[in-house]
Design an enzyme around this catalytic site. Structure first.
Site, mmCIF file in Angstrom:
data_model
loop_
_atom_site.group_PDB
_atom_site.id
_atom_site.type_symbol
_atom_site.label_atom_id
_atom_site.label_comp_id
_atom_site.label_asym_id
_atom_site.label_seq_id
_atom_site.Cartn_x
_atom_site.Cartn_y
_atom_site.Cartn_z
ATOM 1 N N TYR A 135 24.989 47.601 36.305
ATOM 2 C CA TYR A 135 24.584 48.881 36.892
ATOM 3 C C TYR A 135 23.091 48.905 37.207
ATOM 4 O O TYR A 135 22.666 49.564 38.148
ATOM 5 C CB TYR A 135 24.878 50.037 35.917
ATOM 6 C CG TYR A 135 26.204 50.709 36.136
ATOM 7 C CD1 TYR A 135 27.379 49.981 36.096
ATOM 8 C CD2 TYR A 135 26.278 52.081 36.360
ATOM 9 C CE1 TYR A 135 28.602 50.606 36.271
ATOM 10 C CE2 TYR A 135 27.490 52.711 36.546
ATOM 11 C CZ TYR A 135 28.645 51.975 36.501
ATOM 12 O OH TYR A 135 29.854 52.594 36.679
ATOM 13 N N LYS A 190 34.353 39.874 28.561
ATOM 14 C CA LYS A 190 35.002 38.870 29.412
ATOM 15 C C LYS A 190 34.347 37.525 29.059
ATOM 16 O O LYS A 190 33.806 36.819 29.919
ATOM 17 C CB LYS A 190 34.809 39.261 30.890
ATOM 18 C CG LYS A 190 35.615 38.443 31.887
ATOM 19 C CD LYS A 190 37.110 38.679 31.844
ATOM 20 C CE LYS A 190 37.827 37.694 32.759
ATOM 21 N NZ LYS A 190 39.306 37.791 32.640
ATOM 22 N N ASP A 222 40.623 42.389 30.786
ATOM 23 C CA ASP A 222 41.898 42.500 31.513
ATOM 24 C C ASP A 222 43.037 42.811 30.535
ATOM 25 O O ASP A 222 43.889 43.668 30.798
ATOM 26 C CB ASP A 222 42.187 41.238 32.345
ATOM 27 C CG ASP A 222 42.006 39.933 31.584
ATOM 28 O OD1 ASP A 222 41.465 39.951 30.455
ATOM 29 O OD2 ASP A 222 42.408 38.884 32.107
ATOM 30 N N ASP A 246 33.125 51.966 32.217
ATOM 31 C CA ASP A 246 33.376 52.919 33.303
ATOM 32 C C ASP A 246 34.862 52.903 33.646
ATOM 33 O O ASP A 246 35.514 53.952 33.729
ATOM 34 C CB ASP A 246 32.536 52.524 34.525
ATOM 35 C CG ASP A 246 32.784 53.440 35.715
ATOM 36 O OD1 ASP A 246 32.856 54.661 35.503
ATOM 37 O OD2 ASP A 246 32.920 52.931 36.841
ATOM 38 N N ASP A 250 38.098 55.734 32.274
ATOM 39 C CA ASP A 250 38.949 56.498 33.193
ATOM 40 C C ASP A 250 40.420 56.250 32.868
ATOM 41 O O ASP A 250 41.234 57.175 32.869
ATOM 42 C CB ASP A 250 38.696 56.093 34.656
ATOM 43 C CG ASP A 250 37.708 57.014 35.356
ATOM 44 O OD1 ASP A 250 36.879 57.629 34.664
ATOM 45 O OD2 ASP A 250 37.767 57.121 36.600
#
Ligand code: IPM
Ligand code: MG
Length: 356
Positions: A135, A190, A222, A246, A250
């Protein structure tokens, strides 16, 4: 206590005004000062985070934030887009620790797209790092590619990075939070592909040694996305970086079927914080009077608890919200057969009445 009230765009103003009513109804001695932010600030001051708004946010003890963003600003240069306001506040105020609880309220189990036995009683907490990662990483931009295969073509690029102290401080926040709940931390990364994640994982393992009472596990992002839909109740606290957080927050929020119910807190190292609903500005329903104000009202409760040291008042709000749900009142987003559909204002009215 000074509270900066930043309603923002879309449904932001409608829902924030209900949370402000609830705060006022508690009869506390709070000094609430409002300022424009996001597209609304761009319209009046030419910038999504004008200096006066940033100043107010800096001097306040806490910030109550609505939401930012609207399609009508999509053509603006990136630095003038409404989203820059929230990113700027997080960065300038060093709000690095983002708490995003995903709770399935018993009355709302039917509103989830998942089966009741998968989702019933869900109570997990996503702790998202908010100041680093891709970001904010430099360099970033759009340049001419040097890759042999695509030489001369335009390419976009961003940089992902996390320093050890950055990982350590969010790790500690997550372990401390887990201590007060289910005593499990799942660190999501990851590490099978990214160096940033490899270091992240090393640091988490090191930090965990100071919290022998908390169980640490690791999961690739994942797989975490998959497990969140398969068996969400297996999680307690999930700690992850800015980008993965992020996305997963959600997903976790929507699992509950009630994204309109979920508050969030973004804290600095002294527990000064910005409080906002987990959902966005929803410009498609702005001004229709149908938005759910409960996430913002519950964010105000989080503010009382974490930044203002008023846990009893926080609980009063939370109890009032439970009461209106038990009464069967629902805004459109959480409406199911057999309940009573109410507007944004009626929901605010009901919470204020339930405080008494
Ligand atoms: C969020 C939002 C923001 C983010 C946007 C509005 C910049 O999606 O708070 O999750 O990406 O962090
Ligand atoms: Mg988001």
């Amino acid at each position: 206590m000074k509270i900066a009230v930043l309603p923002g765009d879309g449904i932001g103003p409608e829902i924030v005004v209900q949370a402000v009513r609830v705060l006022k109804a508690l009869g506390l001695n709070l000094d609430l000062e409002e300022a424009p932010v996001g597209g609304a600030a761009y319209d009046v001051a030419g910038h999504p985070l004008p200096p006066a708004t940033l100043e107010l946010a800096k001097k306040a003890d806490a910030i109550l934030f609505g939401a930012v963003g609207d399609w009508k600003y999509d053509t603006l240069a990136r630095e003038l887009r409404p989203e820059q306001a929230i990113l700027g506040l997080r960065k300038h105020l060093e709000l690095f620790a983002n708490f995003r609880p995903a709770i399935c309220y018993p009355e709302l189990t039917a509103a989830s797209s998942l089966k009741p036995e998968i989702i019933g009683g869900l109570d997990i907490l996503i702790v998202r790092e908010l100041n680093g990662d891709i970001y904010f990483g430099q360099p970033r931009g759009i340049r001419t590619s040097e890759l042999a295969l695509f030489k001369g073509a335009r390419e976009g690029f961003d940089t992902m990075h996390y320093s050890e102290p950055e990982v350590e401080r969010i790790g500690r926040v997550a372990f401390e939070a887990a201590r007060k709940r289910g005593k499990k931390v799942c660190s999501v990364d990851k590490a099978n592909v990214l160096e940033t994640s490899q270091l992240w994982r090393e640091v988490m393992i090191r930090v965990a040694k100071d919290y022998p009472d908390v169980e640490l596990s690791h999961m690739y992002v994942d797989n975490a996305a998959m497990q969140l839909v398969k068996a969400p109740k297996a999680f307690d606290v999930v700690v992850t970086g800015n980008l993965f957080g992020d996305i997963l927050s959600d997903e976790a929020a929507m699992l509950t079927g009630s994204i309109g119910m979920l508050p969030s807190a973004s804290l600095d190292k002294n527990n000064k914080g910005l409080y906002e609903p987990s959902h966005g500005s929803a410009p498609d329903i702005a001004g229709k009077g149908i938005a759910n104000p409960l996430a913002t009202i519950l964010s105000a409760a989080m503010m009382l608890r974490y930044s203002l040291g008023m846990p009893a008042e926080a609980e009063r709000i939370e109890k009032a919200v439970q009461k209106v749900l038990a009464q069967g009142l629902r805004t459109a987003d959480i409406f199911t057969e057999g309940t009573q559909k109410v507007s944004t204002v009626q929901m605010g009215d009901a919470v204020v009445a339930a405080l008494a």
